[in-house]
Design an enzyme around this catalytic site. Structure first.
Site, short mmCIF file in Angstrom:
data_model
loop_
_atom_site.label_atom_id
_atom_site.label_comp_id
_atom_site.label_asym_id
_atom_site.label_seq_id
_atom_site.Cartn_x
_atom_site.Cartn_y
_atom_site.Cartn_z
CB SER A 3 -1.20 0.34 1.28
OG SER A 3 -0.42 0.29 2.96
CE LYS B 270 -3.24 2.29 4.58
NZ LYS B 270 -3.23 1.64 3.71
#
Length: 289
Positions: A54, A115
């Site tokens: 990711s 993230k």
């Protein structure tokens, strides 16, 4: 002449009781050591392992990195094992900056995610065709040359994730051809993202980020379960700042996935050129007047 029995303590036979191991003392020492390690991990810094794609291209599966736990203060999520009840607020808290890579625990899960911070409290954020708009202004995007990422066990360039992007050069080396876009946030922070083409998450209706919340996205923009994605897979919108566990600082080392019981593989599985890589984003110089 008869010999007298020696009674000098210096030559007396050693008392076997004195040679016994103090198991209680040893257990206390080990316990204190473990507490010190846990305290360091909870309050100062801890290692983190990248398990997914990711955050490519900056972070690869198999990367090991250091996360500072004090960068934004401390909250219920700071202890390594998340043993505290969930509560609002932070001790000596401060907000992340746009572009920071952070470790967080989702609102309805106990696992850790990694993230990038895109939106801050009070921002109006939306996506149109994969481009971020902050407070009505488009975030700058510049197409870059494709990245030819070497294929290994931890980066296999699978057909499900990267269909049609696997290739081989004239020397027989396999690599993944990744389309790269350079994104620059309003504060001058720049980083590379992967854009695989039109996706459902390319268009997000405008959202006002609440107080003490942040909006998070992955750099592998089309393969990231982040604030754009509903739970249980994604973060389901903005994240309270007390759910942020720390800031990613630098890569310590990276493994290509070939480590085995053979001691030789402990060395040959290291990816070259990744150790020491800073994870603090690039920041453009202020424009001249």
């Amino acid at each position: 002449m008869a010999l007298e029995k020696a009674d000098d303590p210096a030559i007396a036979v050693d008392d076997p009781e004195k040679e016994k191991t103090d198991w209680i003392g040893e257990a206390k020492s080990i316990g204190l050591l473990l507490l010190a390690v846990l305290a360091f991990h909870s309050l100062v810094a801890k290692p983190f392992y990248i398990p997914s794609v990711s955050m490519m291209p900056g972070l690869l599966v198999g990367d090991r990195l250091i996360v500072s736990k004090y960068a934004y203060g401390w909250s219920w999520v700071s202890p390594t094992f998340h043993i505290l009840p969930r509560m609002e607020g932070r001790l000596f808290g401060s907000l992340p900056e746009r572009g920071d890579i952070v470790i967080l625990t989702p609102k309805d899960q106990s696992s850790d995610y990694i993230k990038r911070v895109i939106g801050l409290p009070g921002d109006m954020l939306e996506l149109r065709g994969g481009q971020i708009f902050l407070n009505g202004q488009a975030v700058k995007q510049e197409v870059q040359p494709d990245l030819k990422l070497p294929i290994d066990a931890n980066s296999p360039c699978g057909g499900t994730e990267f269909p049609g992007l696997r290739d081989t050069d004239l020397n027989g080396n396999s690599f993944c051809t990744l389309p790269i876009v350079r994104e620059t946030l309003p504060n001058g922070v720049s980083y590379d993202i992967i854009d695989l083409g039109p996706q459902q998450t390319d268009d997000i209706a405008p959202v006002i980020i609440p107080e003490d919340h942040v909006y998070l996205m992955g750099d592998n923009r089309d393969l990231s379960a982040d604030s754009r994605v509903a739970s249980p897979l994604g973060l389901n919108g903005t994240i309270p700042w007390e759910n942020i566990g720390g800031r990613a600082e630098f890569i310590t080392f990276s493994l290509d996935g070939t480590t085995s019981l053979n001691p030789v593989s402990w060395f040959t599985s290291f990816r070259s050129g990744r150790a020491g890589t800073s994870l603090r984003p690039d920041r453009a110089e202020p424009a001249a007047d």
